[in-house]
Scaffold this active site. Structure first.
Site, PDB file in Angstrom:
ATOM      1  N   GLY B  72     -42.967  23.739 -10.084  1.00  0.00           N
ATOM      2  CA  GLY B  72     -41.467  23.213 -10.165  1.00  0.00           C
ATOM      3  C   GLY B  72     -40.661  24.187  -9.355  1.00  0.00           C
ATOM      4  N   THR B  73     -40.617  25.589 -10.043  1.00  0.00           N
ATOM      5  CA  THR B  73     -39.884  26.649  -9.369  1.00  0.00           C
ATOM      6  C   THR B  73     -39.985  26.710  -7.843  1.00  0.00           C
ATOM      7  OG1 THR B  73     -40.052  27.891 -11.363  1.00  0.00           O
ATOM      8  CG2 THR B  73     -39.277  28.883  -9.226  1.00  0.00           C
ATOM      9  N   ASN B 151     -34.164  20.315 -20.209  1.00  0.00           N
ATOM     10  CA  ASN B 151     -35.304  20.639 -20.768  1.00  0.00           C
ATOM     11  C   ASN B 151     -34.945  20.961 -22.195  1.00  0.00           C
ATOM     12  OD1 ASN B 151     -33.952  22.709 -19.344  1.00  0.00           O
ATOM     13  ND2 ASN B 151     -35.553  24.253 -20.043  1.00  0.00           N
ATOM     14  N   GLN B 179     -38.788  17.411 -16.253  1.00  0.00           N
ATOM     15  CA  GLN B 179     -38.849  16.916 -17.463  1.00  0.00           C
ATOM     16  C   GLN B 179     -38.714  15.445 -17.461  1.00  0.00           C
ATOM     17  OE1 GLN B 179     -39.710  18.598 -20.034  1.00  0.00           O
ATOM     18  NE2 GLN B 179     -39.188  20.819 -19.598  1.00  0.00           N
ATOM     19  N   GLY B 200     -46.620  19.738 -12.466  1.00  0.00           N
ATOM     20  CA  GLY B 200     -47.782  19.145 -12.622  1.00  0.00           C
ATOM     21  C   GLY B 200     -48.087  19.418 -14.293  1.00  0.00           C
ATOM     22  N   HIS B 201     -47.706  20.327 -14.792  1.00  0.00           N
ATOM     23  CA  HIS B 201     -48.237  20.724 -16.236  1.00  0.00           C
ATOM     24  C   HIS B 201     -47.182  20.268 -17.230  1.00  0.00           C
ATOM     25  CE1 HIS B 201     -45.465  24.112 -17.364  1.00  0.00           C
ATOM     26  NE2 HIS B 201     -45.347  24.253 -16.148  1.00  0.00           N
ATOM     27  N   THR B 237     -53.351  26.758   2.222  1.00  0.00           N
ATOM     28  CA  THR B 237     -54.624  25.753   1.970  1.00  0.00           C
ATOM     29  C   THR B 237     -54.113  25.053   0.879  1.00  0.00           C
ATOM     30  OG1 THR B 237     -56.137  27.289   3.177  1.00  0.00           O
ATOM     31  CG2 THR B 237     -56.889  25.736   1.516  1.00  0.00           C
ATOM     32  N   CYS B 325     -33.618  35.506 -29.752  1.00  0.00           N
ATOM     33  CA  CYS B 325     -34.956  36.575 -30.143  1.00  0.00           C
ATOM     34  C   CYS B 325     -36.213  35.755 -29.278  1.00  0.00           C
ATOM     35  CB  CYS B 325     -35.133  36.522 -31.449  1.00  0.00           C
ATOM     36  SG  CYS B 325     -34.232  37.900 -32.181  1.00  0.00           S
TER      37      CYS B 325
END
Lengths: 326, 402
Positions: B72-73, B151, B179, B200-201, B237, B325
């Site tokens: 995505g990035t 997100n 998202q 994809g993930h 590729t 944190c």
């Protein structure tokens, strides 16, 4: 998720000394709600013996903030106020078998809460001189505020300067872009444009007393001069090491090999190798010859009983000395 | 009892059918899809099939509008940098304050290089003001990039309407939809969206594969130049096995889109109601009536998110937090700050994001686990008294440095 030690997890899951302390006569509130951690430490001091008889905490914060608070109360219970003030943030981190670099500030917060609580007990006002910025160098846990200050105070110009003075950027080097950005910003305040090609300024925070003359005199050094030079360089890096609770000592010189004993927090520190690498670089720059720095515990057994002076007396390296190559 | 995964906005498990579809492309069908011989041609056909499967989920008019990327990035960076190259005289970009870092960090860098970045603000529920958008939307703008769904909160932005507005003034419109894809119905051919990013993930395909949708005829300059792959628009590729996996994942997502919006949504609502009804001083962030069906972001006041996550983790429950944190930064999530959520709540936000694999039994276990965890941490909090926040919490506890 962070890699917390078992000790951190244990103190987080079962924190000791939680809540409001009955009969507390010293309370310290520190932290910053915007940063997401804040701590109230309460202590009950026996006014006659000055012994901290009980301590408790209330913490808004993450796992390591809670664990650091819990550890702090356990450490100081039974100590005199005087001794408790000697507890460093490193002591808190060590008690927990270490904290991730991003989380060292939790132990700093613990130490500050202690100072604030003692000040409150003594009826004096405690002023915090601590300012914290975003973490820039993850290898050595150096934040933006410290880098900015150091650039300003010492008139630094290059990333190499910043590394020499703060250690930031001396590990994996991934933060060099961030350090350059800070340089651009701070130098702009002084009307100076950052020049990425600029050479590093003299690496020593305080110029070595003999540095000036040494650079003028290119003639080979005598044995005594050479050892003094090496000693002066080691001396110059000690203040930095002491800031982190460590120290270093020159043990022996054998030809182009310099044996240095790492002590205190430096001993066994995973960053010791980098400190060694840094001092090696400084020695090479200063002496203008190839120098290898080896931790004293890796010294061949036969050399061990000898002191640096004795090594000089044997003249062991005189004959094998590599001429300076400028 | 197995662990419960409620962090599907971070990443998802590969669907076993996805893995099954991918496996032949490691050992048997390992050829380069560009090759003429039989080792390659079968792979080429599989990539074409995957392209059609993605096209269908996105409702794209042509399969050639689908460009496979690595993530995505990469898609986000490609889209914005392409527009800047296509319109070198336009020095402005419109985005929002609550985008993903893939957009925000790029825009911050471009700002340093001299571009003007208009970051649209959001209100307390994370909603945009289209009037503010209209004011900055001029022909000086090279590209608008607005996420389809947030997100952290799941809040949906009116990207279709915003794309129409951009189109009307001749400005390219990109949306980071990582998202949204697979969770809400999308039909790109009936919109004016020029570019759209997919990861994809996030929809049960593997990591390391993404898509940039590029409407036919939209001016474009590639980020990576080299071979002729993806019609020269993204050289390199093809990650054939992952492309096949993503194709299968898109097919499955399309099959489950109704399930996602009925059953998954019902579980999410059950979780939210279960927690809100038992835990005092907590609230849902974002826009509850206009958001992804799988996301619940709850702010637990007066305690810190990482501590909550560690205790949830101990109970075998995985979620995520907007606290400072958990990110290693000094500030809580920029999304929470943009919505003006107070620090005492922003650090205690927990995002539960579900998938079609979660069950009601799991959700009921979480509903049972959360209240004692919150109570346990509040006992440690200097802002919390016996059984409620201390009176005037910000005054009762005001630490020395701010």
């Amino acid at each position: 998720m962070w890699e917390y030690s078992e000790k951190v997890k244990e103190h987080f899951y079962q924190p000791r000394n939680v809540g409001v302390l009955e009969g507390a006569n010293g309370v310290g509130d520190v932290g910053s709600i915007s940063c997401g951690d804040a701590l109230r430490l309460s202590i009950k001091v026996n006014p006659d013996s000055e012994i901290i008889e009980n301590a408790s905490f209330q913490t808004f914060g993450c796992g390591s903030a809670i664990a650091s608070s819990s550890a702090l109360t356990e450490i100081i219970k039974g100590m005199t106020v005087e001794d408790a003030l000697k507890v460093t943030n490193q002591d808190i981190a060590d008690y927990l078998d270490g904290l991730p670099p991003e989380k060292m500030h939790c132990s700093v917060m613990g130490r500050e809460a202690l100072q604030a609580a003692v000040a409150n007990y003594r009826g004096v006002e405690w002023k915090d001189d601590h300012e914290e910025g975003a973490l820039v160098c993850k290898c050595f846990a150096v934040d933006a505020v410290m880098i900015e200050e150091t650039i300003r105070v010492n008139g630094l110009r290059s990333v190499q300067d910043v590394t020499n003075y703060t250690k930031a950027g001396g590990g994996c080097c991934a933060c060099h872009e961030g350090i350059e950005e800070i340089l651009v910003k701070v130098l702009a305040e002084q009307g100076i444009a950052f020049d990425p090609e600029a050479a590093a300024k003299a690496a020593e925070p305080e110029p070595l007393p003999i540095a000036a003359s040494a650079k003028a005199a290119k003639a080979p050094l005598t044995l005594v001069q050479r050892i003094r030079r090496i000693e002066a360089v080691i001396e110059s890096i000690r203040p930095n090491l002491r800031m982190d609770g460590g120290d270093a000592e020159l043990v022996d010189v054998d030809g182009n090999t310099v044996y240095v004993k790492m002590t205190g927090a430096c001993s066994g520190c995973s960053m010791a190798a980098m400190t060694i690498g840094g001092s090696q670089q400084r020695l090479m720059e200063d002496l203008g010859e190839f120098i290898k720095v080896i931790p004293a515990d890796k010294m061949p057994a036969a050399r061990e009983p000898r002191t640096a002076a004795a090594a000089g007396a044997y003249g062991g390296f005189g004959a094998r000395r590599i001429p300076p190559t400028f | 009892m197995s662990d419960i995964y409620l962090d599907n906005n971070a990443t998802t498990a590969c669907d076993p059918k996805v893995v099954e579809a991918m496996l032949p492309y490691f050992l048997e069908q390992f050829g380069n899809p560009s090759s003429i011989h039989s080792f390659g041609s079968g792979v080429g056909r599989a990539v074409s099939k995957a392209r059609k499967q993605v096209q269908e989920l996105l409702g794209a008019e042509h399969d050639s509008e689908i460009i496979f990327t690595s993530c995505g990035t990469e898609s986000d960076n490609t889209a914005i940098l392409s527009a800047l190259k296509c319109f070198p005289n336009r020095k402005e970009i419109i985005t929002t304050t609550v985008e993903h870092p893939a957009i925000l960090a790029l825009c911050a860098q471009l700002e340093k290089e001299g571009y003007t970045i208009h970051r649209l603000k959001v209100d307390g529920k994370g909603r945009l003001d289209l009037e503010e958008y209209r004011k900055v939307l001029t022909p000086e703008v090279a590209i608008v990039s607005v996420m389809w769904a947030n997100n952290e909160t799941g809040t949906l932005f009116p990207v279709e309407e915003m794309a129409e507005m951009a189109h009307a003034v001749g400005v390219q419109f990109h949306t980071d939809a990582v998202q949204a894809v697979g969770k809400v119905p999308i039909d790109l051919k009936s919109t004016k969206i020029d570019m759209l990013s997919v990861s994809g993930h996030k929809l049960h395909a593997p990591k390391g594969i993404g898509v940039l949708y590029l409407r036919r005829g939209v001016r474009f300059r590639p980020l990576l130049r080299g071979g002729h792959q993806e019609r020269g628009r993204r050289a390199g590729t093809e990650n054939a096995a992952s492309v096949v996996g993503l194709g299968k994942a898109c097919e499955l997502a399309l099959e489950h889109i109704e399930f996602e919006n009925v059953q998954v949504k019902a579980l999410r609502d059950r979780l939210e109601q279960g927690i809100l009804s038992q835990v005092p001083h907590c609230f849902v962030t974002g826009d509850p009536v206009n958001r992804l069906p799988n996301t619940a972001n709850i702010a637990f006041e007066y305690i810190e998110g990482e501590a909550i996550l560690m205790l949830l983790n101990k109970k075998g429950i995985a979620a995520s937090s907007g606290s400072a944190c958990t990110s290693g930064s000094l500030e809580p999530s920029h999304v929470m700050r943009a919505m003006d959520i107070p620090y005492t709540a922003a650090h205690g936000t927990i995002r539960f994001s579900l998938s079609r694999y979660n069950t009601q039994a799991e959700i009921d276990r979480v509903i049972e686990a959360v209240p004692p965890i919150v109570a346990q941490l509040r006992k440690l909090s200097p802002y919390w008294g016996e059984d409620g926040p201390v009176a005037a919490p910000e005054k009762a506890f005001a630490p020395v440095y701010a």
